[in-house]
Design a protein around this motif. Structure first.
Motif, mmCIF file in Angstrom:
data_model
loop_
_atom_site.group_PDB
_atom_site.id
_atom_site.type_symbol
_atom_site.label_atom_id
_atom_site.label_comp_id
_atom_site.label_asym_id
_atom_site.label_seq_id
_atom_site.Cartn_x
_atom_site.Cartn_y
_atom_site.Cartn_z
ATOM 1 N N HIS A 520 36.247 41.910 45.882
ATOM 2 C CA HIS A 520 35.239 42.945 45.613
ATOM 3 C C HIS A 520 35.781 44.112 44.798
ATOM 4 O O HIS A 520 35.053 45.092 44.562
ATOM 5 C CB HIS A 520 34.671 43.471 46.936
ATOM 6 N N LYS A 521 37.048 44.021 44.359
ATOM 7 C CA LYS A 521 37.646 45.122 43.603
ATOM 8 C C LYS A 521 37.743 44.732 42.127
ATOM 9 O O LYS A 521 38.436 43.767 41.783
ATOM 10 C CB LYS A 521 39.026 45.452 44.164
ATOM 11 N N PRO A 522 37.072 45.470 41.244
ATOM 12 C CA PRO A 522 37.027 45.088 39.818
ATOM 13 C C PRO A 522 38.402 44.910 39.193
ATOM 14 O O PRO A 522 38.623 43.971 38.423
ATOM 15 C CB PRO A 522 36.261 46.245 39.164
ATOM 16 N N GLU A 523 39.343 45.799 39.510
ATOM 17 C CA GLU A 523 40.651 45.704 38.868
ATOM 18 C C GLU A 523 41.382 44.412 39.260
ATOM 19 O O GLU A 523 42.084 43.790 38.452
ATOM 20 C CB GLU A 523 41.512 46.932 39.207
ATOM 21 N N ILE A 524 41.205 43.971 40.532
ATOM 22 C CA ILE A 524 41.834 42.722 40.974
ATOM 23 C C ILE A 524 41.106 41.533 40.347
ATOM 24 O O ILE A 524 41.728 40.542 39.951
ATOM 25 C CB ILE A 524 41.834 42.623 42.512
ATOM 26 N N MET A 525 39.798 41.644 40.217
ATOM 27 C CA MET A 525 39.027 40.561 39.615
ATOM 28 C C MET A 525 39.411 40.380 38.152
ATOM 29 O O MET A 525 39.636 39.248 37.690
ATOM 30 C CB MET A 525 37.527 40.847 39.736
ATOM 31 N N PHE A 526 39.505 41.474 37.406
ATOM 32 C CA PHE A 526 39.887 41.368 35.988
ATOM 33 C C PHE A 526 41.270 40.743 35.848
ATOM 34 O O PHE A 526 41.510 39.911 34.965
ATOM 35 C CB PHE A 526 39.857 42.751 35.322
ATOM 36 N N LYS A 527 42.196 41.143 36.712
ATOM 37 C CA LYS A 527 43.558 40.592 36.650
ATOM 38 C C LYS A 527 43.551 39.102 36.985
ATOM 39 O O LYS A 527 44.240 38.306 36.329
ATOM 40 C CB LYS A 527 44.465 41.345 37.618
ATOM 41 N N ALA A 528 42.770 38.729 37.991
ATOM 42 C CA ALA A 528 42.705 37.321 38.388
ATOM 43 C C ALA A 528 42.190 36.457 37.239
ATOM 44 O O ALA A 528 42.722 35.369 36.979
ATOM 45 C CB ALA A 528 41.805 37.172 39.613
ATOM 46 N N PHE A 529 41.180 36.933 36.540
ATOM 47 C CA PHE A 529 40.630 36.172 35.416
ATOM 48 C C PHE A 529 41.577 36.213 34.200
ATOM 49 O O PHE A 529 41.667 35.238 33.448
ATOM 50 C CB PHE A 529 39.249 36.709 35.037
#
Length: 616
Positions: A520-529
Motif C-alpha cells: 500500500h506504499k507508493p514508493e515500495i510499489m514503484f521500486k518493486a515494479f
C-alpha cells in the motif's frame, strides 16, 4: 383451487388421503401395468406417483403423454397398500388417482434422457443443458451451490463484513491472465475490460474507509480450460480487510470455510489443523503449491547418495549447477510389477523413465546370482545361516550404486521390506510437476491417500520475482501487488531472495483461496515494479487509479478470494467444474446452447467503428 397446483410433488402424505389435489410437473416416466397407467410426476421438490385406469374420463388423454411432457393433473389422494409403499421417496405411502389432465407443454423426442443415469457426450449435455439440468444429480448440485453461497453470505455478515458490488465494466489491468475487452461506442477505438477480479476496487474500498468488505464476485478471464477451471468466467468469495496482518486473514477465513465443509461435506471429517507450508517446501515435498495432504508421502532430496556413484546418468547430472536428485517414497510399493507401472507412467509424461529401488526379503535366487552358485546351494546357505538373510535392495539403480548407498537411502526415507522409492533428477523446476503427479498416482494406487476427509494447508512465503532462464530478465513470478517481506529494505538485495506476504489455501489437491497483504506504499510499489523493468510512468499508466489513491492515507490492508466453483465441486465430489456451473462453456470456450461466440452484425461493427480481419 390454484390454476396449476395445490401442492408440490413432495408435499403429500397419508394425512392427505381422500383429498382432492392439483399437481403440476414433468412426466418422469410412464408405466403400463395391464391397462393401468402409472406416471411418476416430478417437479423441483420431489416425485409423486399418479395413476389412471380405463374408468377415469382422463384415461385417453393420459395414454398420450410421454416422458418430459409438462402436465397438470387433478385427482384424489389414495393410500398405497402396505406392500407397495416406496420408502425411498417422501410421498411413497400415497398415490394420486387422476380425474383430469391438461398438457401444459408437450415435448419432442428427447436428445438425452432425464430418467436414469445414462452417460451422454459433453457436447450433447451442453447443447441441451436445460434438459441436462432436469436430471436429479444436476438438480442436487445446483441446489448445493445455492445453499453454499447463502451460507457463506450469512457467515460473512456474522463476522462483521459488509457486502458491496464493484463494477463489471472497467479498465484493462493485466493480472496474470488475458482480459476480455469490450469496445466503447462513445469513445471509438478505445476499450473497456471485464474485471479479472475486483482486486483494485476492493483495495480502493479500504482506502475509502470501509473496514471489512466482501462480495460473491463474478470474475472474467480469457483462459485455457481445465477440469477445475472455467475458460471464461467464475465466481469467488472476495474479501478485504484493513489494519490486518497475514494471520488475521487466516483467522478470518478458516472458520468460515471449516463450517461450510462441515455443513455440506456429507459427514466427511474436516481437518482442524491447517499447517502453514512455505512455497519452497511445498515444491520440494509435494511437487506442487496446491498439495493433497491426504497423501502422506513427502519427497526428499537424495543427491548426496548419487554424487560420484556408479549410476552415471545421475552422477553426471549432479555435476551441473542447480541440479538435484529427489526421491518419492512408496510404502508398500515394493514389487517389480508396481515399479514397472510407475515407469510406464513416467514415459507417458514424456520422460525416458523413472529410476526405482525396492526392498525385499533376501531370496535364494538373488544369493545364487550374487555368489555365482546354484539356487539349491544358495537355499542351503540361507537356511544354515552361512549367508545372512534379511532385507535386500533390488532394481537397476540398486545394482549401480551398491548396497551402502541404497541402505543410506532406505534409512533416510524410513522405508523397509515391501517398500519402494522412485527417483527423478535435473533442475527442480523442470521435473517438480511430474514428480508431484507421480506422488499423487503412487498415493492413490497404493491406497495411502485417505479420500474420506478434507485436508487444508496454507502455502506461504511465495517469491515475488523469477529470472528468465534464457534472457536472464527479472520479472514477477507471483502477485506484483503483494507487500514484500521486509519492505523497502528487502528490495535492495537479491531480487530472487525477496518473498511476499502472499498465500494460497490448498484443499485435497486444489487451490481454493489466493490472497496477500497488499503493497500500500507508493514508493515500495514503484521500486518493486522498477526491479521487474517497469518504470514509474508505466506503473502510473497501468494502475493510476490505485497509485493515486495510495498517496492519500492508505491503510495497511489485505485479503483473499475463495473459488466458489471449486468449493462446490469438492463438496459435490465431482471431477469437473462444469458439473457445478449452471451454463458452462465447453473445452473450446463455446456456449453450444446459445451459439456463442457468434458473428456480430455489420451495423454493430459500424456503430463501434470496428472491422473484423478474416483469419487465414
Amino acid at each position: 383451487m390454484h390454476a396449476y397446483r395445490s401442492h408440490t410433488c413432495a408435499d403429500l402424505s397419508t394425512e392427505n388421503v381422500g383429498d382432492k389435489v392439483r399437481l403440476s410437473g414433468w412426466v418422469h416416466r410412464v408405466r403400463d401395468h395391464g391397462g393401468i397407467l402409472f406416471i411418476d410426476l416430478r417437479d423441483h421438490y420431489g416425485m409423486t406417483q399418479v395413476l389412471c385406469d380405463p374408468d377415469s374420463t382422463a384415461f385417453a388423454d393420459v395414454e398420450k403423454v410421454r416422458s418430459e411432457w409438462c402436465v397438470r393433473i387433478d385427482g384424489e389422494v389414495k393410500a398405497r397398500a402396505p406392500e407397495l409403499v416406496n420408502s425411498k421417496i417422501p410421498t411413497g405411502a400415497i398415490e394420486v388417482f387422476v380425474r383430469d389432465i391438461e398438457v401444459l407443454g408437450a415435448s419432442k423426442e428427447l436428445p438425452l434422457q432425464v430418467f436414469g443415469d445414462q452417460e451422454y457426450p459433453e457436447e450433447t449435455r451442453l447443447r441441451y443443458r436445460y434438459l441436462d439440468l432436469r436430471r436429479e444429480k444436476m438438480q442436487k448440485n445446483m441446489i448445493l451451490r445455492s445453499d453454499v453461497v447463502s451460507s457463506i453470505r450469512q457467515r460473512m455478515w456474522g463476522r462483521g463484513f459488509k457486502e458491496f458490488q464493484t463494477p463489471i465494466i472497467t479498465a484493462s489491468s493485466p493480472e496474470g491472465a488475458r482480459d476480455f475487452l469490450v469496445p466503447s461506442r462513445l469513445h471509438p477505438g478505445k476499450f473497456y475490460a471485464l474485471p479479472q477480479a475486483p482486486q483494485q476496487f476492493k483495495q480502493l474500498l479500504m482506502v475509502s474507509g470501509f473496514d471489512k468488505y466482501f462480495q460473491i464476485a463474478p470474475c472474467f478471464r480469457d483462459e485455457d480450460p481445465r477440469a477445475d477451471r472455467s475458460p471464461t468466467d467464475f465466481y469467488q468469495l472476495d474479501l478485504e480487510m484493513s489494519f490486518v496482518e497475514q494471520q488475521d486473514v487466516f483467522d478470518t477465513i478458516q472458520p468460515v470455510l471449516t463450517s461450510i465443509f462441515e455443513e455440506f461435506g456429507g459427514g466427511k471429517p474436516v481437518d482442524q489443523e491447517w499447517p502453514q507450508i512455505s512455497y519452497k517446501d511445498a515444491a520440494l515435498w509435494y511437487g506442487s503449491d496446491k498439495p493433497d495432504l491426504r497423501n502422506p508421502i513427502k519427497m526428499q532430496v537424495v543427491s548426496e547418495h548419487f554424487a560420484g556413484s556408479g549410476f552415471a546418468i545421475f552422477a553426471k547430472l549432479l555435476e551441473q549447477e542447480g541440479t538435484q536428485i529427489r526421491a518419492i517414497p512408496a510404502p508398500t510399493g515394493g514389487s517389480r510389477k508396481f515399479c514397472d507401472r510407475m515407469n510406464a507412467f513416467a514415459q507417458k509424461e514424456g520422460l525416458p523413465g523413472m529410476g526405482y529401488i525396492f526392498w525385499r526379503e533376501k531370496t535364494a535366487d538373488s544369493v545364487a546370482q550374487e555368489l555365482g552358485i546354484p539356487v539349491k546351494e544358495a537355499q542351503a546357505k540361507l537356511k544354515s545361516g552361512e549367508v545372512e538373510g534379511g532385507m535386500e535392495a533390488a532394481g537397476p539403480l540398486a545394482k549401480n550404486i551398491g548396497p551402502e548407498r541404497t541402505e543410506a537411502i532406505r534409512q533416510q526415507l524410513g522405508l523397509t521390506v515391501g517398500d519402494a522409492a522412485f527417483f527423478l533428477g535435473g533442475k527442480p523446476k523442470a521435473f517438480e510437476g511430474v514428480a508431484g503427479r507421480a506422488r499423487n498416482v503412487i498415493g492413490t494406487e497404493l491406497g495411502l491417500t485417505d479420500e474420506n476427509r478434507f485436508a487444508f494447508a496454507w502455502i506461504v512465503d511465495f517469491p515475488i520475482y523469477e529470472k528468465d532462464a534464457e534472457s536472464g530478465k527479472i520479472d514477477f513470478e507471483h502477485n506484483p501487488f503483494s507487500m514484500p517481506q521486509g519492505g523497502m529494505d528487502a528490495l535492495m538485495g537479491d531480487p530472487l531472495e525477496v518473498l511476499g506476504y502472499q498465500y494460497d489455501l490448498a484443499c485435497n489437491g486444489y487451490e481454493l483461496v489466493s490472497g496477500a497483504i497488499r503493497n500500500h506504499k507508493p514508493e515500495i510499489m514503484f521500486k518493486a515494479f522498477e526491479i521487474a523493468g517497469y518504470g514509474k510512468e508505466e506503473v502510473e499508466k497501468r494502475f493510476g487509479g490505485m497509485v493515486n489513491a495510495f498517496q492519500y492515507g492508505a491503510p495497511p490492508h489485505g485479503g483473499c478470494a475463495a473459488g466458489i466453483d471449486r468449493i462446490v465441486m469438492l463438496l459435490a465430489e465431482e471431477a469437473s467444474i462444469r458439473e457445478v456451473i449452471l451454463f458452462p462453456m465447453n473445452q473450446r470456450a463455446e456456449d453450444l446452447m446459445m451459439n456463442a461466440p457468434n458473428d456480430p452484425m455489420p451495423d454493430q461493427l459500424m456503430e463501434l467503428g470496428l472491422r473484423v480481419i478474416p483469419q487465414d
